[in-house]
Design a protein around this motif. Structure first.
Motif, PDB file in Angstrom:
ATOM      1  N   SER A 201       0.813  -1.219   0.000  1.00 14.86           N
ATOM      2  CA  SER A 201       0.000   0.000   0.000  1.00 14.86           C
ATOM      3  C   SER A 201       0.843   1.265   0.000  1.00 14.86           C
ATOM      4  O   SER A 201       0.355   2.333  -0.383  1.00 14.86           O
ATOM      5  CB  SER A 201      -0.945   0.006   1.199  1.00 14.86           C
ATOM      6  OG  SER A 201      -0.221  -0.068   2.416  1.00 14.86           O
ATOM      7  N   THR A 202       2.122   1.162   0.402  1.00 19.49           N
ATOM      8  CA  THR A 202       2.986   2.350   0.369  1.00 19.49           C
ATOM      9  C   THR A 202       3.312   2.767  -1.059  1.00 19.49           C
ATOM     10  O   THR A 202       3.855   3.855  -1.275  1.00 19.49           O
ATOM     11  CB  THR A 202       4.290   2.084   1.135  1.00 19.49           C
ATOM     12  OG1 THR A 202       5.000   1.000   0.512  1.00 19.49           O
ATOM     13  CG2 THR A 202       4.005   1.716   2.592  1.00 19.49           C
ATOM     14  N   LEU A 203       2.974   1.912  -2.042  1.00 20.07           N
ATOM     15  CA  LEU A 203       3.260   2.217  -3.448  1.00 20.07           C
ATOM     16  C   LEU A 203       2.021   2.739  -4.181  1.00 20.07           C
ATOM     17  O   LEU A 203       2.049   2.864  -5.409  1.00 20.07           O
ATOM     18  CB  LEU A 203       3.766   0.955  -4.158  1.00 20.07           C
ATOM     19  CG  LEU A 203       5.013   0.300  -3.559  1.00 20.07           C
ATOM     20  CD1 LEU A 203       5.296  -1.027  -4.252  1.00 20.07           C
ATOM     21  CD2 LEU A 203       6.215   1.228  -3.690  1.00 20.07           C
ATOM     22  N   CYS A 204       0.958   3.053  -3.438  1.00 18.02           N
ATOM     23  CA  CYS A 204      -0.305   3.406  -4.088  1.00 18.02           C
ATOM     24  C   CYS A 204      -0.218   4.691  -4.903  1.00 18.02           C
ATOM     25  O   CYS A 204      -1.040   4.898  -5.813  1.00 18.02           O
ATOM     26  CB  CYS A 204      -1.420   3.511  -3.048  1.00 18.02           C
ATOM     27  SG  CYS A 204      -1.172   4.799  -1.819  1.00 18.02           S
ATOM     28  N   ASP A 205       0.717   5.565  -4.608  1.00 19.63           N
ATOM     29  CA  ASP A 205       0.832   6.820  -5.358  1.00 19.63           C
ATOM     30  C   ASP A 205       1.828   6.743  -6.513  1.00 19.63           C
ATOM     31  O   ASP A 205       2.028   7.736  -7.229  1.00 19.63           O
ATOM     32  CB  ASP A 205       1.232   7.963  -4.416  1.00 19.63           C
ATOM     33  CG  ASP A 205       0.121   8.308  -3.437  1.00 19.63           C
ATOM     34  OD1 ASP A 205      -1.054   8.192  -3.830  1.00 19.63           O
ATOM     35  OD2 ASP A 205       0.430   8.672  -2.284  1.00 19.63           O
ATOM     36  N   GLU A 206       2.450   5.576  -6.697  1.00 19.47           N
ATOM     37  CA  GLU A 206       3.420   5.418  -7.778  1.00 19.47           C
ATOM     38  C   GLU A 206       2.700   5.320  -9.131  1.00 19.47           C
ATOM     39  O   GLU A 206       1.665   4.652  -9.239  1.00 19.47           O
ATOM     40  CB  GLU A 206       4.255   4.152  -7.573  1.00 19.47           C
ATOM     41  CG  GLU A 206       5.265   4.229  -6.443  1.00 19.47           C
ATOM     42  CD  GLU A 206       6.446   5.111  -6.809  1.00 19.47           C
ATOM     43  OE1 GLU A 206       6.748   5.233  -8.022  1.00 19.47           O
ATOM     44  OE2 GLU A 206       7.067   5.679  -5.893  1.00 19.47           O
ATOM     45  N   PRO A 207       3.214   5.964 -10.180  1.00 19.62           N
ATOM     46  CA  PRO A 207       2.664   5.735 -11.533  1.00 19.62           C
ATOM     47  C   PRO A 207       2.736   4.252 -11.871  1.00 19.62           C
ATOM     48  O   PRO A 207       3.719   3.581 -11.562  1.00 19.62           O
ATOM     49  CB  PRO A 207       3.577   6.577 -12.431  1.00 19.62           C
ATOM     50  CG  PRO A 207       4.164   7.597 -11.522  1.00 19.62           C
ATOM     51  CD  PRO A 207       4.315   6.938 -10.182  1.00 19.62           C
ATOM     52  N   PHE A 208       1.685   3.756 -12.521  1.00 18.75           N
ATOM     53  CA  PHE A 208       1.536   2.321 -12.709  1.00 18.75           C
ATOM     54  C   PHE A 208       1.295   2.000 -14.173  1.00 18.75           C
ATOM     55  O   PHE A 208       0.590   2.727 -14.870  1.00 18.75           O
ATOM     56  CB  PHE A 208       0.346   1.818 -11.880  1.00 18.75           C
ATOM     57  CG  PHE A 208       0.457   0.396 -11.435  1.00 18.75           C
ATOM     58  CD1 PHE A 208       1.080   0.075 -10.241  1.00 18.75           C
ATOM     59  CD2 PHE A 208      -0.065  -0.631 -12.204  1.00 18.75           C
ATOM     60  CE1 PHE A 208       1.174  -1.241  -9.824  1.00 18.75           C
ATOM     61  CE2 PHE A 208       0.031  -1.942 -11.813  1.00 18.75           C
ATOM     62  CZ  PHE A 208       0.656  -2.248 -10.605  1.00 18.75           C
ATOM     63  N   VAL A 209       1.890   0.907 -14.650  1.00 22.06           N
ATOM     64  CA  VAL A 209       1.653   0.415 -16.007  1.00 22.06           C
ATOM     65  C   VAL A 209       0.538  -0.623 -15.940  1.00 22.06           C
ATOM     66  O   VAL A 209       0.691  -1.685 -15.333  1.00 22.06           O
ATOM     67  CB  VAL A 209       2.923  -0.194 -16.626  1.00 22.06           C
ATOM     68  CG1 VAL A 209       2.612  -0.730 -18.033  1.00 22.06           C
ATOM     69  CG2 VAL A 209       4.042   0.828 -16.677  1.00 22.06           C
ATOM     70  N   MET A 210      -0.597  -0.337 -16.576  1.00 23.78           N
ATOM     71  CA  MET A 210      -1.780  -1.191 -16.524  1.00 23.78           C
ATOM     72  C   MET A 210      -1.804  -2.171 -17.696  1.00 23.78           C
ATOM     73  O   MET A 210      -1.230  -1.901 -18.756  1.00 23.78           O
ATOM     74  CB  MET A 210      -3.046  -0.330 -16.546  1.00 23.78           C
ATOM     75  CG  MET A 210      -3.080   0.769 -15.487  1.00 23.78           C
ATOM     76  SD  MET A 210      -3.153   0.117 -13.804  1.00 23.78           S
ATOM     77  CE  MET A 210      -4.799  -0.593 -13.809  1.00 23.78           C
ATOM     78  N   THR A 211      -2.505  -3.316 -17.494  1.00 27.68           N
ATOM     79  CA  THR A 211      -2.562  -4.348 -18.538  1.00 27.68           C
ATOM     80  C   THR A 211      -3.963  -4.600 -19.067  1.00 27.68           C
ATOM     81  O   THR A 211      -4.166  -5.520 -19.860  1.00 27.68           O
ATOM     82  CB  THR A 211      -1.973  -5.670 -18.016  1.00 27.68           C
ATOM     83  OG1 THR A 211      -2.658  -6.044 -16.813  1.00 27.68           O
ATOM     84  CG2 THR A 211      -0.496  -5.512 -17.711  1.00 27.68           C
ATOM     85  N   GLY A 212      -4.960  -3.840 -18.665  1.00 32.29           N
ATOM     86  CA  GLY A 212      -6.286  -3.934 -19.269  1.00 32.29           C
ATOM     87  C   GLY A 212      -6.932  -5.289 -19.115  1.00 32.29           C
ATOM     88  O   GLY A 212      -6.887  -5.922 -18.059  1.00 32.29           O
ATOM     89  N   GLU A 213      -7.561  -5.777 -20.187  1.00 31.59           N
ATOM     90  CA  GLU A 213      -8.337  -7.018 -20.141  1.00 31.59           C
ATOM     91  C   GLU A 213      -7.464  -8.255 -19.931  1.00 31.59           C
ATOM     92  O   GLU A 213      -7.978  -9.318 -19.604  1.00 31.59           O
ATOM     93  CB  GLU A 213      -9.148  -7.184 -21.426  1.00 31.59           C
ATOM     94  CG  GLU A 213     -10.313  -6.210 -21.563  1.00 31.59           C
ATOM     95  CD  GLU A 213     -11.232  -6.581 -22.696  1.00 31.59           C
ATOM     96  OE1 GLU A 213     -10.970  -7.623 -23.351  1.00 31.59           O
ATOM     97  OE2 GLU A 213     -12.196  -5.847 -22.939  1.00 31.59           O
ATOM     98  N   ASP A 214      -6.159  -8.129 -20.115  1.00 34.91           N
ATOM     99  CA  ASP A 214      -5.290  -9.282 -19.914  1.00 34.91           C
ATOM    100  C   ASP A 214      -4.907  -9.463 -18.451  1.00 34.91           C
ATOM    101  O   ASP A 214      -4.177 -10.395 -18.118  1.00 34.91           O
ATOM    102  CB  ASP A 214      -4.024  -9.132 -20.767  1.00 34.91           C
ATOM    103  CG  ASP A 214      -3.561 -10.471 -21.329  1.00 34.91           C
ATOM    104  OD1 ASP A 214      -4.385 -11.389 -21.416  1.00 34.91           O
ATOM    105  OD2 ASP A 214      -2.373 -10.590 -21.670  1.00 34.91           O
TER     106      ASP A 214
END
Length: 312
Positions: A201-214
């Protein structure tokens, strides 16, 4: 139903007189969970199914099941007969395909719908062995998100699929192929490189690379539990492109550990979470529940399922 006596029968007369279709009928009753359900599935009248079961019991001289309020309950004799029926039906189903193979008549196309970046030695070995035996068969891999794999199978647009699925669908058969473990990675240039984060949870503000439907549902639940992905830095469906965005510093992101180990040749990714926290799930070889398939597909399934059954 009156109790049937166990009468020794001449084996040759039994083989000559028994209707072999009755064994398939009995297996359908077992798989359907009852006589009424089997009648609906076979589009036959219930008395016809009941009469067929009674004929088989008379041939064998023993009761195979009892009717209950919930369907049927197999007797010891019925339980013993089930694997024999499965073996017989399997032999009948594969007979034309084995004959075609022996006569070198196997040609056509195998369409396999698959989620991206699967790392499975059994799958690779099955494809290589099948191609060596049947070079005239074209093998086509259609890469889509895992939900697309399941959808294509349910709609009859594919016969063979490889995907995760946390809620197995009616009408599909699932054979565990492998287990994937997901790890959260950052790039070599990221400030967190070299560190292990015990509280995600300490990483909740980090920019994240999402993978969508996969994104597997187990991973989505894990990510939402800790608030990860609140700030999307990038998006890619293909795992190789997810890795690219993580490496370029667009954000942190999840990858299956087996995929990261295979494609991170330059060791530019760093795992952030301890092993005991990592989400995991099974990836399955998924097929439709049906008896009739084209010969190339049937023979390929025999090849890969045989390898899966031989695993420790």
């Amino acid at each position: 139903m009156p109790k049937l006596s166990l009468i020794p029968q001449d084996e040759r007369n039994f083989v000559r007189n028994v209707d072999w279709n009755l064994f398939g009928l009995f297996l359908e009753i077992v798989n359907s969970g009852g006589i009424s359900a089997a009648a609906r599935h076979l589009n036959k009248q219930q008395p016809t199914i009941s009469a067929g079961l009674k004929r088989l019991e008379e041939h064998l001289g023993v009761e195979l099941c009892h009717r209950t309020s919930h369907g049927i309950e197999l007797t010891p004799a019925g339980r013993a007969l089930v694997p024999l029926c499965e073996a017989m039906m399997g032999a009948v189903r594969t007979a034309p395909h084995e004959v075609a193979r022996a006569a070198n008549l196997v040609e056509g196309i195998i369409n396999i719908t698959i989620m991206s970046s699967i790392v499975s030695p059994e799958f690779d070995a099955a494809i290589a062995a099948f191609h060596a035996l049947h070079p005239g068969v074209e093998i086509s891999l259609d890469v889509v998100a895992w939900r697309g794999v399941v959808k294509a199978l349910k709609l009859g647009e594919a016969e063979v699929g490889i995907a995760c699925d946390s809620a197995p669908s009616e009408g599909l058969r699932y054979a565990p192929l492998m287990k994937e473990v997901q790890q959260l990675y950052c790039s070599r240039s990221h400030p967190l490189f070299g560190r292990t984060i015990g509280q995600p949870s300490t990483l909740c503000d980090e920019p994240f690379v999402m993978t969508g439907e996969d994104e597997p549902e187990e991973l989505e639940r894990f990510r939402r539990r800790y608030g990860l992905g609140r700030h999307a830095g990038g998006f890619a469906e293909n795992l190789h492109e997810v890795k690219r965005l993580i490496e370029l510093g667009v954000g942190i992101g999840f990858l299956p550990t087996c995929v990261a180990e295979e494609i991170d040749r330059g060791h530019n990714l760093h795992p952030l979470l301890p092993d005991d926290l990592l989400p995991s799930y099974h990836v399955y070889l998924i097929t439709r529940e049906q008896d009739a398939r084209d010969t190339p597909t049937e023979l390929f399934l025999n090849e890969i399922l045989g390898r899966l059954h031989e695993r420790p």
